[in-house]
Design a protein around this motif. Sequence first.
Motif, mmCIF file in Angstrom:
data_model
loop_
_atom_site.group_PDB
_atom_site.id
_atom_site.type_symbol
_atom_site.label_atom_id
_atom_site.label_comp_id
_atom_site.label_asym_id
_atom_site.label_seq_id
_atom_site.Cartn_x
_atom_site.Cartn_y
_atom_site.Cartn_z
ATOM 1 N N TYR A 318 0.810 -1.019 -0.268
ATOM 2 C CA TYR A 318 0.013 0.006 0.040
ATOM 3 C C TYR A 318 0.860 1.245 0.003
ATOM 4 O O TYR A 318 0.530 2.211 -0.629
ATOM 5 C CB TYR A 318 -1.157 0.055 1.386
ATOM 6 N N ARG A 322 0.149 3.979 -2.794
ATOM 7 C CA ARG A 322 -0.833 5.176 -2.310
ATOM 8 C C ARG A 322 -0.018 6.644 -2.271
ATOM 9 O O ARG A 322 1.407 6.577 -1.732
ATOM 10 C CB ARG A 322 -1.146 5.171 -0.764
ATOM 11 N N GLN A 324 0.327 10.608 -1.922
ATOM 12 C CA GLN A 324 -0.067 11.561 -0.886
ATOM 13 C C GLN A 324 1.150 12.359 -0.220
ATOM 14 O O GLN A 324 1.977 11.970 0.259
ATOM 15 C CB GLN A 324 -0.807 10.850 0.183
ATOM 16 N N HIS A 414 -2.154 2.335 6.538
ATOM 17 C CA HIS A 414 -3.236 2.422 5.612
ATOM 18 C C HIS A 414 -4.131 3.835 5.758
ATOM 19 O O HIS A 414 -4.973 3.865 4.925
ATOM 20 C CB HIS A 414 -4.192 1.244 5.526
#
Lengths: 596, 596
Positions: A318, A322, A324, A414
């Motif tokens: 993850y 991901r 960000q 997560h």
Amino acid sequence: MSYIAPVKDMLFDIEHLARIEEIAKLPGFEEAGLDTAQAVLEECARFNQDVVAPLNVAGDRNPSSFKDGAVTTTPGFKDAFAQYASGGWQGLQHPADFGGQGLPKTIGAACGEMLNSANMSFALCPLLSDGAIEALLTAGSDDLKSTYLEKLVSGQWTGTMNLTEPQAGSDLAMVRSRAEPQPDGTYKVFGTKIYITYGEHDMAENIVHLVLARVTGAPEGVKGISLFVVPKFMVGKDGALGERNDVHCVSIEHKLGIKASPTAVLQYGDHGGAVGYIVGQENRGLEYMFIMMNSARYAVGMQGIAIAERAYQHAVAYARERVQSRPVDGSMNTSAPIIHHPDVKRMLMTMRAYTEGCRAMASVAAAAYDASHHHPDADARKQNQAFYEFMVPLVKGFSTEMSLEVTSLGVQVHGGMGFIEETGAAQYYRDAKILTIYEGTTAIQANDLVGRKTARDGGQTAKAIAAQIETTEAELAKRDSADAHAVAKRLKAAREAFVEVVDFVAGQTKASPNAVFSGSVPYLMLAGNLVAGWQLARSLVIAEDLAQAGTEAAFMHAKVATARFYAEHILNKAPGLRDSIVEGAESVTALALDAF
Amino acid sequence: MSYIAPVKDMLFDIEHLARIEEIAKLPGFEEAGLDTAQAVLEECARFNQDVVAPLNVAGDRNPSSFKDGAVTTTPGFKDAFAQYASGGWQGLQHPADFGGQGLPKTIGAACGEMLNSANMSFALCPLLSDGAIEALLTAGSDDLKSTYLEKLVSGQWTGTMNLTEPQAGSDLAMVRSRAEPQPDGTYKVFGTKIYITYGEHDMAENIVHLVLARVTGAPEGVKGISLFVVPKFMVGKDGALGERNDVHCVSIEHKLGIKASPTAVLQYGDHGGAVGYIVGQENRGLEYMFIMMNSARYAVGMQGIAIAERAYQHAVAYARERVQSRPVDGSMNTSAPIIHHPDVKRMLMTMRAYTEGCRAMASVAAAAYDASHHHPDADARKQNQAFYEFMVPLVKGFSTEMSLEVTSLGVQVHGGMGFIEETGAAQYYRDAKILTIYEGTTAIQANDLVGRKTARDGGQTAKAIAAQIETTEAELAKRDSADAHAVAKRLKAAREAFVEVVDFVAGQTKASPNAVFSGSVPYLMLAGNLVAGWQLARSLVIAEDLAQAGTEAAFMHAKVATARFYAEHILNKAPGLRDSIVEGAESVTALALDAF
């Protein structure tokens, strides 16, 4: 989320820390060298990755269900278990005499980790069979052995452990199930057992229950407990299954995790008495049960490592994906995969370091187990036995406690997605919580560590381990590397803290039991932390040398980095624990009971 | 399991640590002395114990459900919320101008704890309304205020915060929802928002969504974000509800915990655009959102304290009742309630000490908030503001992280029973896990602590707090009590560790951002631990004096015992954290990215 078995890391431990080539010199293990280990692990990885792991999420969403006395397991489990059995995995560590492969625990433990990483709920069924097999091997009559062992070892039948009753959890002295001797040498067993893992299911033809009960007239307390085999279906002389025995599942529990694993309430003897066969002698049941339990405790420790590994892999995947926010160091001008952020790295490193450290500890413990059973020299057997027994509460207690932290961090990596069940990270968090409870809570492990493993020999085994650690410190100090010196500094501080605690425990258990037991769990955490950190320190020495020699340099650099992280972020908790244990005992018990 | 609000402990903090009588001297709080606090807390306790707490388990077993765009909450929630509203609880801290009671945060925070202990899922609805109210109070036009505030304050309507989008979690720069200006001054809002707590429900007539979106042509990044009010139902000039606005719930999440609280995916503008009203000025949305968020962050910290308290009460009740094994000191000749066992005491003391420590910290922070708004002296306001802002990441980050440990221990105290959902302990463990994630993960709080709260003023606020702690150390040292000296020793060590870390953070954030942010969460944990421990140290001084004076001696002795336990078993983690942060930064980021 797929699972990739960490075969390379396991083989590193098996080769360099557990020293499999030394084990292969022991009688009975001649075939069990590094090549065998590698071949078995690779085959095991394929099986678990392809067959068992894909059922993990399904087991959580569509768990075992109960209806009219029968348990239906998650679709796919029955078939996977048939493949597990036919692949010979149940018999991996069991004697060839009964159809097993007789491989060392050093190899078997790694296979156990894979199975549990793939699917902890599924893995519990074979785990319980292993315990039943060990108990029968140790104490079963020839009759019982010939009737049950081959079928258990082949996975045609499965086993269970029946200890707990509603009023008797950690306190087995309170067991009330009873067994009435019959003229034919069998017993009629009556009682209610709870928390029976795979106590009823549809994955095998028969279930072999190992049951603690009191023979009529037996003494009170733990000295009046006997162990019985109670099969679900009666077994004829020819091995054919006969009629249903008088043991019935009356319900299964609705649990926080490991939902696919049915946790049964079993009722014995409601229709005249369940036919039971005594294992060994009357009133020695607890002793035999401890054989199963010690095997199971180690295995539960491996479950902690296993679920930590799975949670780590899930989180890393993850974190790579991901995107960000920009890196804090300004190194990228766009939002980055979150694995670039220092705190995400810190969380992943914590997960990784705990997992590798505990794996290394468990691997070395397994090697000691093998030597304790197979070494030709009695002194060497005894020494290895003492070491192994010291390790069992650490492997069980520390590896499972750390798995709570690791699976929690797995959710945390997560972010909001971690809290959504669909993501899968929450399942590990829920599943892991049983590990610090069953087969003896962490406090029970800590009592064992304090009483039987430390106070009883005046801290001798503990001090011997400390001396070995000092040797590793000296090796680190001689090296020309900042990593080695940083690790040596923390290892020394932790080892010194440990020795002070051992002195306190060995010296005060009789005189001030409340003070010592107030710090029993912190002592276990300190000791487990130290031994895991020590094994990573040993790994660092080996990995630096191999990297310099050009062997798998990237892997070896990672091993060094992980060892140093462990030392600086986990092992450095040891001195604080020493203070709590040695100087803080009074404040644990100071509060008046009615003030809580 | 019933809930009993810890009114006595709350009032101790409010009276002696937060010093409510000083707050009652501030303009606007003249009526808000200790008597008021006591009356409000007692009434609040009755309401939450009798009305809200009994719905907690029901909410978990029969959570909010979604069908055809509508959310049905757990049976009983709607009625309980009506009672909450009619009791005036929503307006507790809000201005009398809009129907509130204008009480200080020092009192309101304790009431918030009770509501969240009683039922965290339920409490989220008013928590979000509070945020919406604060944003409108701060930046809303008179029109918006007169249309929405009274209804929100009375609890007739509820509010939400809409920040997150699938690609924009912690990183609000990536918000894509857009707002098109209309000739009448309104906007048409389009986009998808996720994780919207109580984004749809049946407990109130209308829902007032506060939504972040970009006005057409706005700059990239966070500087182009504006804040809008988007009501679920349009509101006429007379305040009557009109037609449905173009915002619709398309699903709710299946979560690990807080299951009764619906977490909605909201779709804006699928049928021509949702009518939105700008809050304040265009492109200043983030600034206003931070007002809501800071209020919400403190409130989430209270949730951590609240769920820890509930888990503690549940565990104590079980430990008193569950009989298992004889005490290790031989003091009883029969099996005893497990609360007699030292390790069970250790677990309960850990739960209790964390909870009391964080409650004390939050109470003092609330008092600073009140002074920062109401003190007549500008310097005093400024000082209190700086202190409060420093506290927000600690209250949020530390209290929620500790709640994970506390709720895990709560399960552990229950042993096997804890893993069975029926027992109820597991619900707290599941519910708590969201707290370290929403309203900014612990890492986001830690970034705030490092950047805005420490580096920006060169560590000045942090050092001022350290100086206050040193004063408490001196007070402890002067006392003639072993407890005071034991606490002083740990407080000093922790404060010194803190100061070293503050120097490191203040000095290195610009030069070595990776190194500092590698230790940002450990810094937050150290700082929160220190401040909570400091407040318990202050409590000890007060409690010893009161006990000597004969006031509530049993309660005061318990306070002293808890403070000492905290110092010796929790606060003593600080030096280890200092080492990790200051000396261990390199090993956090040493591993190559592709080696994970």
